[in-house]
Design an enzyme around this catalytic site. Structure first.
Site: not given
Length: 350
Positions: A174, A325
């Site tokens: 990211v 998650d």
């Protein structure tokens, strides 16, 4: 000695069989690829990755069979030796995952969460390292992905683009960026060649696990292969993740309005997103397990624990659809606007 030679023979056959499969997979990649240069590179790297896998798997299986041979089932000596073999095997698996990267790290992360199924030595070795030591792609590789997916280099597509990633995971990393309209965004860029190598990686993992089960019936991890087969294609498609976040928030608004304003998924920038690159609103906040930072915001950590529990209970038992998650890096905490009160009397959401 005869037993050892027999097991070692099986190990050698397994290694060379996987290498042959890897070479075949690499050749198939070259034949089908639109980019022969990239495919040729994969043709040479895929067999190496698969050879590493076969040798590691065979070595682990051989270690268990040979080290525990002849030791009484409930003896103290067998328990001690088994602990040593578990530890050695976990370290071998960890080394394999980092050398091969990609779905191997994803596999290692999954194993590291299975406290109820695998020996504790694997949990201790894999859990932290697989989450916190993921390899990163170079900025040149990131630029190649951005150009291929969005039609130009990062400094052209975005007003600002930080070349240093703020996080890296098994499948992607990211970067913080700013759009030409001034919005701060998080850009999730898939590691190069993930989809190219995934099919060959999966096929070989399946072959190795099935072959080892035939050679050593007690070594049965076929269920893990089935789980990866179902989840991997979805995880490699970032548009699937984007659509899931939209569906998740819609479910809360329709089915759980009493909790909807306390749960938030970042907005997706669809014009800057593809199956291999996902651009979302940048959201700041401490991770859900950062107690000191949460308390500095004036939030009671117990309220956060209750909110997280209720959020996932709503998704599991009412929505029938679970997004996210739930490990710490995926759950951030922030305060609500001062005019609103939190669900437990605090001004917080996550």
């Amino acid at each position: 000695m005869v037993v050892a030679r027999s097991i070692w023979g099986a190990k050698s056959k397994l290694a060379f069989g996987a290498l042959a499969l890897g070479a075949g997979a690499g050749a198939a990649t070259v034949a089908k690829s639109d980019d022969p240069a990239t495919a040729l590179k994969l043709c040479t790297t895929v067999p190496v990755r698969l050879f590493r896998l076969s040798v590691t798997a065979a070595t682990i299986a051989f270690d268990y069979e040979y080290s525990l041979w002849g030791l009484p089932e409930d003896s103290i000596e067998r328990t001690r030796i088994k602990h040593e073999v578990h530890t050695r095997s976990a370290r071998r698996l960890e080394e394999l995952c980092f050398k091969n990267g990609g779905i191997y790290i994803k596999l290692g992360q999954h194993i590291g969460q299975l406290e109820y199924l695998v020996p504790q030595e694997y949990i201790n070795t894999l859990r932290e390292s697989m989450l916190n030591r993921c390899p990163t792609s170079s900025y040149d590789q990131v630029c190649q992905v951005v150009k291929k997916e969005l039609g130009g280099p990062p400094d052209e597509i975005f007003e600002e683009f930080d070349p240093v990633p703020i996080a890296s995971a098994s499948l992607a990393q990211v970067h913080v960026a700013r759009t030409h309209q001034g919005q701060k965004v998080a850009v999730k860029v898939q590691h190069m060649h993930m989809t190219d190598t995934a099919a060959a990686d999966y096929a070989t993992v399946e072959l190795i696990v099935n072959t080892l089960h035939q050679l050593f019936p007690s070594f049965d991890y076929r269920w893990l292969v089935d789980e990866v087969h179902d989840s991997l294609p979805k995880e490699l498609d970032f548009l699937n993740e984007a659509n899931n976040s939209i569906k998740c928030m819609d479910n809360f608004r329709r089915l759980s309005p009493h909790i909807a304003e306390y749960v938030y998924a970042p907005a997706v920038y669809w014009n800057l997103s593809t199956s291999k690159l996902l651009t979302m609103e940048f959201v700041e906040g401490p991770q859900v397990n950062d107690l000191k930072s949460i308390q500095k915001l004036g939030i009671n950590p117990h309220d956060i624990a209750r909110l997280v529990s209720r959020t996932f209970a709503e998704m599991m038992f009412k929505h029938g659809f679970v997004h996210c998650d739930p490990h710490a890096a995926n759950l951030l905490v922030r305060t609500l606007p001062s005019s609103k009160r939190g669900i437990f009397g605090m001004t917080s959401n996550c």
